[in-house]
Scaffold this active site. Structure first.
Site, short mmCIF file in Angstrom:
data_model
loop_
_atom_site.label_atom_id
_atom_site.label_comp_id
_atom_site.label_asym_id
_atom_site.label_seq_id
_atom_site.Cartn_x
_atom_site.Cartn_y
_atom_site.Cartn_z
N GLU A 285 4.56 -5.58 11.34
CA GLU A 285 3.97 -4.47 10.60
C GLU A 285 2.48 -4.35 10.95
O GLU A 285 1.77 -5.34 11.05
CB GLU A 285 4.12 -4.72 9.10
CG GLU A 285 3.67 -3.53 8.28
CD GLU A 285 3.94 -3.74 6.79
OE1 GLU A 285 3.72 -4.85 6.28
OE2 GLU A 285 4.37 -2.77 6.15
N CYS B 218 3.32 1.83 3.48
CA CYS B 218 4.55 1.11 3.87
C CYS B 218 5.41 1.97 4.78
O CYS B 218 6.09 1.45 5.65
CB CYS B 218 5.32 0.68 2.63
SG CYS B 218 5.67 2.03 1.50
N GLY C 33 5.20 -5.40 -1.87
CA GLY C 33 4.26 -6.17 -1.06
C GLY C 33 4.91 -6.62 0.23
O GLY C 33 5.85 -5.99 0.72
N PRO D 215 -2.10 -6.46 -10.69
CA PRO D 215 -2.52 -5.70 -9.51
C PRO D 215 -2.96 -6.65 -8.40
O PRO D 215 -3.15 -7.85 -8.65
CB PRO D 215 -3.71 -4.89 -10.02
CG PRO D 215 -4.23 -5.64 -11.20
CD PRO D 215 -3.10 -6.42 -11.78
N TRP E 276 -2.42 -3.54 -2.56
CA TRP E 276 -3.72 -2.88 -2.74
C TRP E 276 -3.78 -1.50 -2.12
O TRP E 276 -4.78 -0.80 -2.27
CB TRP E 276 -4.81 -3.75 -2.09
CG TRP E 276 -4.36 -4.31 -0.77
CD1 TRP E 276 -3.83 -5.55 -0.56
CD2 TRP E 276 -4.32 -3.64 0.50
NE1 TRP E 276 -3.46 -5.69 0.78
CE2 TRP E 276 -3.75 -4.54 1.44
CE3 TRP E 276 -4.69 -2.37 0.94
CZ2 TRP E 276 -3.56 -4.20 2.78
CZ3 TRP E 276 -4.50 -2.04 2.27
CH2 TRP E 276 -3.94 -2.95 3.17
N ASN E 277 -2.74 -1.08 -1.38
CA ASN E 277 -2.93 0.15 -0.59
C ASN E 277 -2.93 1.42 -1.43
O ASN E 277 -3.57 2.40 -1.07
CB ASN E 277 -1.92 0.22 0.57
CG ASN E 277 -0.49 0.11 0.13
OD1 ASN E 277 -0.18 -0.45 -0.92
ND2 ASN E 277 0.41 0.64 0.92
N GLU F 180 10.30 -4.08 -2.89
CA GLU F 180 9.92 -2.96 -2.00
C GLU F 180 8.95 -3.57 -1.00
O GLU F 180 7.80 -3.82 -1.34
CB GLU F 180 9.23 -1.85 -2.79
CG GLU F 180 9.97 -1.36 -4.02
CD GLU F 180 11.15 -0.46 -3.69
OE1 GLU F 180 11.30 -0.08 -2.51
OE2 GLU F 180 11.93 -0.16 -4.60
N LEU F 181 9.43 -3.81 0.22
CA LEU F 181 8.63 -4.61 1.16
C LEU F 181 8.11 -3.77 2.33
O LEU F 181 8.08 -2.55 2.26
CB LEU F 181 9.47 -5.80 1.61
CG LEU F 181 10.08 -6.61 0.45
CD1 LEU F 181 10.94 -7.75 0.97
CD2 LEU F 181 9.02 -7.14 -0.50
#
Ligand code: NAD
Length: 510
Positions: free
Chosen positions: A364, A267, A211, A162, A137-138, A233-234
């Protein structure tokens, strides 16, 4: 159509934005079937024709930029300036970039075999078919439309799932795409949470996932059942190292921007800062001064920070700060909810006296927090920077370019910025992604589009001989020839080459 619905609310005002039906497994399967049909027509188009359609799509995005900004800000709580400066700017540039780069990186390539020179060999990239994009959602525009562009340019159909917090941006984008000559159903959106995401993995030909680490692992396990390719892509816990010879003005400005842009919900946000002891006090002073000057407010205001995007993230940040303070960290500014607004506002925060046993350093933090640690020297900074399960981006500040380069070599991350911060994402020529728990895929660069393809190699016979040496029938004569050839080709030394190992065929096989 599923009877379940999803309610979306504005995280800055807590007002309801709307309600949407959740896509069931059957809905996702039907969307995939429609996408497969549309993809056939799209794949047949040239790169030039695909580019033309996507440029038209970009024009529509620009025409509708105010409406788009309304939607993005209402779903995320970010300031309007962020939508233009980060989201829309990126997507417009990505369309220009991929519409040119796609052909260059996917064009058919002639391969010259080193041995079988009698064969013509071609390597081609073929679209995988239907690509599923599962997004957080960012950045609801960048991580949906932005990722769809290379997948589409490669000739795929795309279905976006999404985040359940921000579905309206993707729906708006897909509606706009339908106003171009993109084939019907080539770009679709399925709305929902984890169950809809799972259904997408069960149907499409490739998953591009952005995510959290935890969900990324679920995605990989589920995709393994169908053996479909995925890209992951974490998350990240990006370190910044400030050496004593750094330009402290630039370093402080980069730190505040890199840690707090989008309320720290990036991220590649700077999430822990290691500063050499000789400059520690001055640097911390500069950071606190800058953070105190930041304005936080509603999305329409001229502000640097809006609200956080979800209550869940706000609670995580509060828990991390509480844990840090309990273990001895000191809050120099911020450290509390900003109660001037109804939504999920947290004041930008600077923490010192942090240690590596704190969650704020290990996990994180998707929030507006800058934890700073004093270190004795560059080696200690490097050791601490690499002491993480994540490995996305890292930042080094020093005027000694050789030293900074050495540090960059030794940082265990997918990207490094020297005397810069948060900049990798907007250089689409350069591969970007992580190592360790930050995932293994690359967005941008040749890999950023080739991941949406499979490689097909085509070998063509040039001379039409009736038979070839290894073909049936086998014979002693052919075997003897092969043995001689192996010696000639690969034994070391010219004398050895002439001597067949084991003597004649008869002798070795009596
Ligand atoms: P998340 O992992 O909770 O959710 C991401 C998406 O996965 C959502 O659309 C969600 O509905 C879906 N999902 C949840 N469970 C699923 C399942 N079992 N199967 C399939 N789909 C499922 O992440 P988030 O909270 O939305 O986003 C924040 C995370 O995203 C952070 O960790 C951040 O670092 C990461 N992120 C990474 C990058 C990058 O480029 N590396 C960029 C942006 C965000």
């Amino acid at each position: 159509m599923s009877s379940q619905t999803l309610r979306v609310r504005n995280p800055a005002t807590l007002e309801s934005i709307g309600e949407l039906p959740i896509a069931s497994s059957a809905d996702v399967a039907a969307a995939t079937a429609r996408a497969r049909q549309a993809q056939v027509e799209w794949q047949a188009k040239s790169f030039k024709d695909r580019a033309k359609v996507l440029r038209h799509f970009r024009d529509l995005l620009i025409d509708e930029q105010d409406r788009l900004a309304d939607i993005v800000t209402s779903e995320t709580g970010k300031p309007r300036s962020d939508v233009f400066g980060n989201e829309l700017f990126y997507v417009c540039d990505a369309i220009g970039f991929w519409t040119k780069a796609a052909e260059k990186w996917l064009k058919q390539r002639k391969i010259r075999p080193h041995l079988l020179k009698v064969k013509k060999v071609l390597s081609t990239y073929q679209p995988l078919g239907v690509v599923g994009i599962i997004s957080p959602w960012n950045f609801p525009l960048v991580l949906t439309a932005g990722d769809a562009v290379p997948a589409l340019m490669a000739g795929n159909a795309v279905i976006i799932k999404p985040s359940e917090l921000t579905p309206f941006t993707a729906l708006f984008v897909a509606d706009l795409a339908q106003k171009t000559s993109l084939p019907n159903n080539l770009l679709q959106v399925v709305v929902g949470g984890a169950e809809t995401g799972k259904a997408l993995i069960d149907n499409v030909d490739m998953i591009s996932f952005t995510g959290s680490v935890e969900v990324g692992k679920h995605v990989m396990r589920r995709a393994a059942d169908r053996l479909i390719p995925i890209s992951l892509e974490l998350g990240g816990k990006d370190p910044m190292i400030v050496l004593k010879d750094a330009d402290l003005e630039r370093a402080a400005n980069a730190c505040v921007w890199g840690a707090l842009m989008n309320c720290g919900q990036v991220c590649t946000s700077i999430e822990r800062v290691y500063v050499e002891e000789q400059i520690y006090q001055i640097f911390v002073g500069k950071i606190v001064e800058r953070v105190r000057r930041l304005r936080q407010g509603r999305s329409g205001d001229e502000v640097e920070l809006g609200s956080m995007s979800s209550e869940e993230q706000l609670k995580k940040v509060i828990a991390q700060i509480d844990d840090a303070v309990m273990k001895g960290a000191k809050v120099l500014t911020g450290g509390r909810i900003n109660a001037s607004f109804p939504g999920f506002y947290y004041e930008p925060t600077v923490l010192v006296d942090v240690t590596h046993d704190m969650s704020i350093i290990q996990d994180e933090t998707f929030g507006p927090v800058i934890p700073i640690m004093k270190v004795h020297n560059a080696d200690e900074a490097l050791k601490l920077a690499n002491d993480s399960r994540y490995g996305l981006d890292a930042v080094v500040f020093s005027r000694d370019s050789a030293k900074a380069w050495q540090m960059a070599q030794r940082l265990h991350t997918g990207t490094v910025c020297i005397n810069d911060g948060l900049v990798n994402y907007i250089i689409p020529e350069a591969p970007m992604g992580g190592v360790k728990d930050s995932g293994f895929s690359r967005r941008h660069g040749p890999e950023g589009i080739r991941k949406y393809c499979y490689q097909k190699t085509i070998v063509i016979d040039r001379f039409g001989m009736k038979s070839e040496m290894p073909w049936f029938p086998s014979s002693r004569k052919k075997t003897a020839q092969m043995r001689r050839m192996i010696s000639l080709l690969w034994r070391s030394g010219w004398r050895n080459k002439l001597a067949t190992p084991g003597g004649s065929l008869k002798k070795s096989h009596p």
